[in-house]
Design a protein around this motif. Structure first.
Motif, PDB file in Angstrom:
ATOM      1  N   GLY A 144       0.810  -1.213   0.000  1.00 52.69           N
ATOM      2  CA  GLY A 144       0.000   0.000   0.000  1.00 52.69           C
ATOM      3  C   GLY A 144       0.846   1.267   0.000  1.00 52.69           C
ATOM      4  N   PRO A 145       0.309   2.345  -0.606  1.00 51.49           N
ATOM      5  CA  PRO A 145       1.027   3.622  -0.650  1.00 51.49           C
ATOM      6  C   PRO A 145       0.902   4.391   0.662  1.00 51.49           C
ATOM      7  CG  PRO A 145      -1.066   3.836  -1.775  1.00 51.49           C
ATOM      8  CD  PRO A 145      -0.965   2.398  -1.357  1.00 51.49           C
ATOM      9  N   VAL A 146       1.934   5.174   0.990  1.00 52.06           N
ATOM     10  CA  VAL A 146       1.986   5.901   2.260  1.00 52.06           C
ATOM     11  C   VAL A 146       2.004   7.403   2.012  1.00 52.06           C
ATOM     12  CG1 VAL A 146       3.306   6.265   4.380  1.00 52.06           C
ATOM     13  CG2 VAL A 146       3.259   3.995   3.315  1.00 52.06           C
ATOM     14  N   ASP A 147       1.236   8.127   2.791  1.00 53.44           N
ATOM     15  CA  ASP A 147       1.296   9.588   2.847  1.00 53.44           C
ATOM     16  C   ASP A 147       2.232   9.937   4.006  1.00 53.44           C
ATOM     17  OD1 ASP A 147       0.903  12.306   2.905  1.00 53.44           O
ATOM     18  OD2 ASP A 147      -1.153  12.208   3.672  1.00 53.44           O
ATOM     19  N   HIS A 148       3.510  10.117   3.692  1.00 57.18           N
ATOM     20  CA  HIS A 148       4.516  10.377   4.736  1.00 57.18           C
ATOM     21  C   HIS A 148       4.357  11.798   5.266  1.00 57.18           C
ATOM     22  CE1 HIS A 148       6.766   6.666   4.240  1.00 57.18           C
ATOM     23  NE2 HIS A 148       6.714   6.826   2.936  1.00 57.18           N
ATOM     24  N   ARG A 149       4.223  11.924   6.585  1.00 57.64           N
ATOM     25  CA  ARG A 149       4.001  13.224   7.211  1.00 57.64           C
ATOM     26  C   ARG A 149       4.961  13.442   8.388  1.00 57.64           C
ATOM     27  NH1 ARG A 149      -0.697  15.370   5.755  1.00 57.64           N
ATOM     28  NH2 ARG A 149      -1.285  16.229   7.776  1.00 57.64           N
ATOM     29  N   ASP A 150       6.074  12.714   8.363  1.00 55.50           N
ATOM     30  CA  ASP A 150       7.052  12.791   9.451  1.00 55.50           C
ATOM     31  C   ASP A 150       8.193  13.739   9.085  1.00 55.50           C
ATOM     32  OD1 ASP A 150       9.620  11.023   8.495  1.00 55.50           O
ATOM     33  OD2 ASP A 150       7.765  10.308   7.595  1.00 55.50           O
ATOM     34  N   GLN A 163      14.296   7.059   1.689  1.00 51.13           N
ATOM     35  CA  GLN A 163      13.547   6.085   2.489  1.00 51.13           C
ATOM     36  C   GLN A 163      12.050   6.209   2.239  1.00 51.13           C
ATOM     37  OE1 GLN A 163      15.163   7.331   6.225  1.00 51.13           O
ATOM     38  NE2 GLN A 163      16.710   5.716   6.274  1.00 51.13           N
ATOM     39  N   ARG A 164      11.566   7.419   2.063  1.00 52.76           N
ATOM     40  CA  ARG A 164      10.151   7.606   1.750  1.00 52.76           C
ATOM     41  C   ARG A 164       9.806   6.986   0.398  1.00 52.76           C
ATOM     42  NH1 ARG A 164       8.208  13.629   3.577  1.00 52.76           N
ATOM     43  NH2 ARG A 164       8.694  13.438   5.795  1.00 52.76           N
ATOM     44  N   ALA A 165      10.680   7.222  -0.566  1.00 51.06           N
ATOM     45  CA  ALA A 165      10.421   6.701  -1.906  1.00 51.06           C
ATOM     46  C   ALA A 165      10.375   5.174  -1.918  1.00 51.06           C
ATOM     47  CB  ALA A 165      11.478   7.208  -2.876  1.00 51.06           C
ATOM     48  N   ALA A 166      11.157   4.548  -1.038  1.00 51.71           N
ATOM     49  CA  ALA A 166      11.161   3.083  -0.976  1.00 51.71           C
ATOM     50  C   ALA A 166       9.812   2.541  -0.535  1.00 51.71           C
ATOM     51  CB  ALA A 166      12.258   2.603  -0.043  1.00 51.71           C
ATOM     52  N   GLY A 167       9.087   3.294   0.297  1.00 50.39           N
ATOM     53  CA  GLY A 167       7.734   2.911   0.695  1.00 50.39           C
ATOM     54  C   GLY A 167       7.645   1.684   1.575  1.00 50.39           C
ATOM     55  N   ASP A 168       8.754   1.326   2.235  1.00 52.93           N
ATOM     56  CA  ASP A 168       8.743   0.092   3.027  1.00 52.93           C
ATOM     57  C   ASP A 168       8.695   0.331   4.529  1.00 52.93           C
ATOM     58  OD1 ASP A 168      11.266   1.115   3.387  1.00 52.93           O
ATOM     59  OD2 ASP A 168      12.348  -0.692   2.748  1.00 52.93           O
ATOM     60  N   ARG A 169       8.496   1.578   4.931  1.00 49.68           N
ATOM     61  CA  ARG A 169       8.397   1.908   6.355  1.00 49.68           C
ATOM     62  C   ARG A 169       7.636   3.214   6.509  1.00 49.68           C
ATOM     63  NH1 ARG A 169      14.801   2.914   7.288  1.00 49.68           N
ATOM     64  NH2 ARG A 169      14.968   1.481   5.526  1.00 49.68           N
ATOM     65  N   MET A 170       7.074   3.416   7.696  1.00 50.26           N
ATOM     66  CA  MET A 170       6.359   4.663   7.950  1.00 50.26           C
ATOM     67  C   MET A 170       6.311   4.930   9.444  1.00 50.26           C
ATOM     68  SD  MET A 170       2.351   3.486   7.394  1.00 50.26           S
ATOM     69  CE  MET A 170       1.698   5.142   7.630  1.00 50.26           C
ATOM     70  N   CYS A 188       2.596   7.349  13.924  1.00 54.30           N
ATOM     71  CA  CYS A 188       2.011   8.363  14.804  1.00 54.30           C
ATOM     72  C   CYS A 188       1.470   9.549  14.018  1.00 54.30           C
ATOM     73  CB  CYS A 188       3.011   8.832  15.858  1.00 54.30           C
ATOM     74  SG  CYS A 188       4.412   9.785  15.217  1.00 54.30           S
ATOM     75  N   VAL A 189       1.988   9.769  12.774  1.00 55.78           N
ATOM     76  CA  VAL A 189       1.521  10.914  11.982  1.00 55.78           C
ATOM     77  C   VAL A 189       1.198  10.554  10.535  1.00 55.78           C
ATOM     78  CG1 VAL A 189       2.651  12.711  13.364  1.00 55.78           C
ATOM     79  CG2 VAL A 189       3.921  11.599  11.502  1.00 55.78           C
ATOM     80  N   SER A 190       1.918   9.591   9.963  1.00 60.31           N
ATOM     81  CA  SER A 190       1.733   9.291   8.544  1.00 60.31           C
ATOM     82  C   SER A 190       0.473   8.462   8.324  1.00 60.31           C
ATOM     83  CB  SER A 190       2.962   8.578   7.995  1.00 60.31           C
ATOM     84  OG  SER A 190       4.086   9.440   8.057  1.00 60.31           O
ATOM     85  N   ARG A 191      -0.040   8.494   7.077  1.00 57.14           N
ATOM     86  CA  ARG A 191      -1.334   7.913   6.786  1.00 57.14           C
ATOM     87  C   ARG A 191      -1.269   7.098   5.497  1.00 57.14           C
ATOM     88  NH1 ARG A 191      -5.188  10.042   9.707  1.00 57.14           N
ATOM     89  NH2 ARG A 191      -6.837   9.536   8.218  1.00 57.14           N
ATOM     90  N   GLY A 192      -2.342   6.448   5.186  1.00 55.31           N
ATOM     91  CA  GLY A 192      -2.450   5.762   3.907  1.00 55.31           C
ATOM     92  C   GLY A 192      -2.763   6.741   2.801  1.00 55.31           C
ATOM     93  N   ALA A 193      -2.025   6.620   1.701  1.00 53.96           N
ATOM     94  CA  ALA A 193      -2.300   7.469   0.533  1.00 53.96           C
ATOM     95  C   ALA A 193      -3.332   6.828  -0.379  1.00 53.96           C
ATOM     96  CB  ALA A 193      -1.015   7.745  -0.227  1.00 53.96           C
TER      97      ALA A 193
END
Length: 334
Positions: A298-304, A311-318, A321-326
């Protein structure tokens, strides 16, 4: 972080923090004013035992008597393993943490401490440019000593509101002309164009810590630099943009066998706790890395303010506490 920056993190150390390092009960062995609005705490074990090892850039988390937890950089000498030194600014808009340290914490008191953790590791390099604003000098101090011992070429540009608000000036004077001090009431704001103009061409790594305005300004200048040239650390997250998707999304917790529904305005941490799923978190602002969770699908809306762009582009961690599903569905290793 934005493109062209890195949080300079040590993945092994961060993984240890996420696994849940123990809390220690330490004693306030010293408390001294070192500048207007800045005190230095010295923490030691009540029985005098050695404290865990740390490296320049590390911070610890204080669990304060008013129920708040706050992160402060270690600014002493890592080779002295019986005392930890922290510099704490009384924040003008204190949310209760720095005011408690300044007003309530006394020599002889005991305080719970977590860490150390290091998201701001000093990477080996022949040259460095250090840029510090205000209390942002604290994680930089042990970096200077380390770079000096290794014979690296380095310089520090240190800005503050006034000279009497700038901590550790006596200590920094020992480095001579490697250190340039810029009180804003005398010199004006830091001239970042002049300070940073040749840094990438010289092959220097740039380390910056300070108020959000300084970090944002340096980050903008670094947008075209080679990856990982700039290393910054944030103890407060910038105000995130509007969510990429203002709608509920499902979180499939693979380990727990539970599927959660996260509504707008809720966090994954909140919903997981309500469902009885144990999650580790600390700052709840996307800065400390404690809640980092593997993303299986699943895609991530990174908000950290913790992960690098790569690391964000890799999409394998989030940071849950703040980030959400995109998108409508995330699968997490929870």
């Amino acid at each position: 972080m934005t493109t062209g920056t890195a949080t300079a993190r040590d993945d092994a150390a961060a993984a240890g923090a996420r696994a849940g390092e123990p809390e220690m009960l330490l004693r306030v062995a010293g408390k001294d004013a070192v500048a207007a609005g800045v005190v230095v705490l010295e923490l030691a074990a009540p029985d005098g035992r050695a404290l865990p090892d740390w490296a320049p850039g590390a911070h610890v988390e204080l669990v304060l008597g008013n129920g708040l937890t706050r992160q402060y950089s270690l600014c002493g000498d890592p080779r002295l393993n019986t005392v930890w030194r922290l510099g704490v600014l009384r924040e003008a808009d204190s949310r209760g943490g720095s005011a408690y340290v300044h007003d309530a914490l006394r020599v002889g008191d005991e305080v719970r401490v977590r860490g150390p953790r290091n998201n701001f590791v000093l990477a080996a390099a022949p040259r460095y440019v250090f840029v510090a604003g205000g209390i942002g000098i604290t994680p930089i101090l042990p970096m200077l000593a380390d770079a000096q011992r290794r014979g690296a070429d380095w310089r520090l540009c240190y800005g503050g509101r006034t000279r009497d608000s700038m901590a550790f000036l006596d200590e920094l004077a020992g480095y001579g002309d490697r250190v340039s001090v810029f009180p804003q009431d005398v010199s004006g704001p830091l001239d970042l164009d002049a300070i940073l103009d040749t840094a990438p061409a010289d092959g220097a790594l740039v380390y910056c810590c300070g108020p959000e305005g300084l970090l944002d300004a340096v980050t903008r200048r670094a947008a075209s630099w080679p990856p990982d040239t700039l290393r910054v650390e944030r103890f407060r997250n910038r105000t995130p943009a509007e969510p990429a998707r203002d709608a509920p999304f499902e979180v499939v917790c693979e380990m727990s066998g539970v599927t959660l529904l996260v509504e707008p305005g809720q966090t994954i941490v909140d919903v997981a706790e309500e469902a009885g799923i144990g999650v580790m978190y600390s700052c709840a602002e996307g800065t400390c890395g404690t809640c980092e969770t593997p993303v299986l699908d699943g895609p991530v809306d990174h908000r950290d303010a913790y992960l690098t762009g790569e690391q964000r582009a890799a999409g394998d961690r989030m940071m849950i506490c703040v980030s959400r599903g995109a998108g409508p569905r995330l699968v997490l290793d929870l």
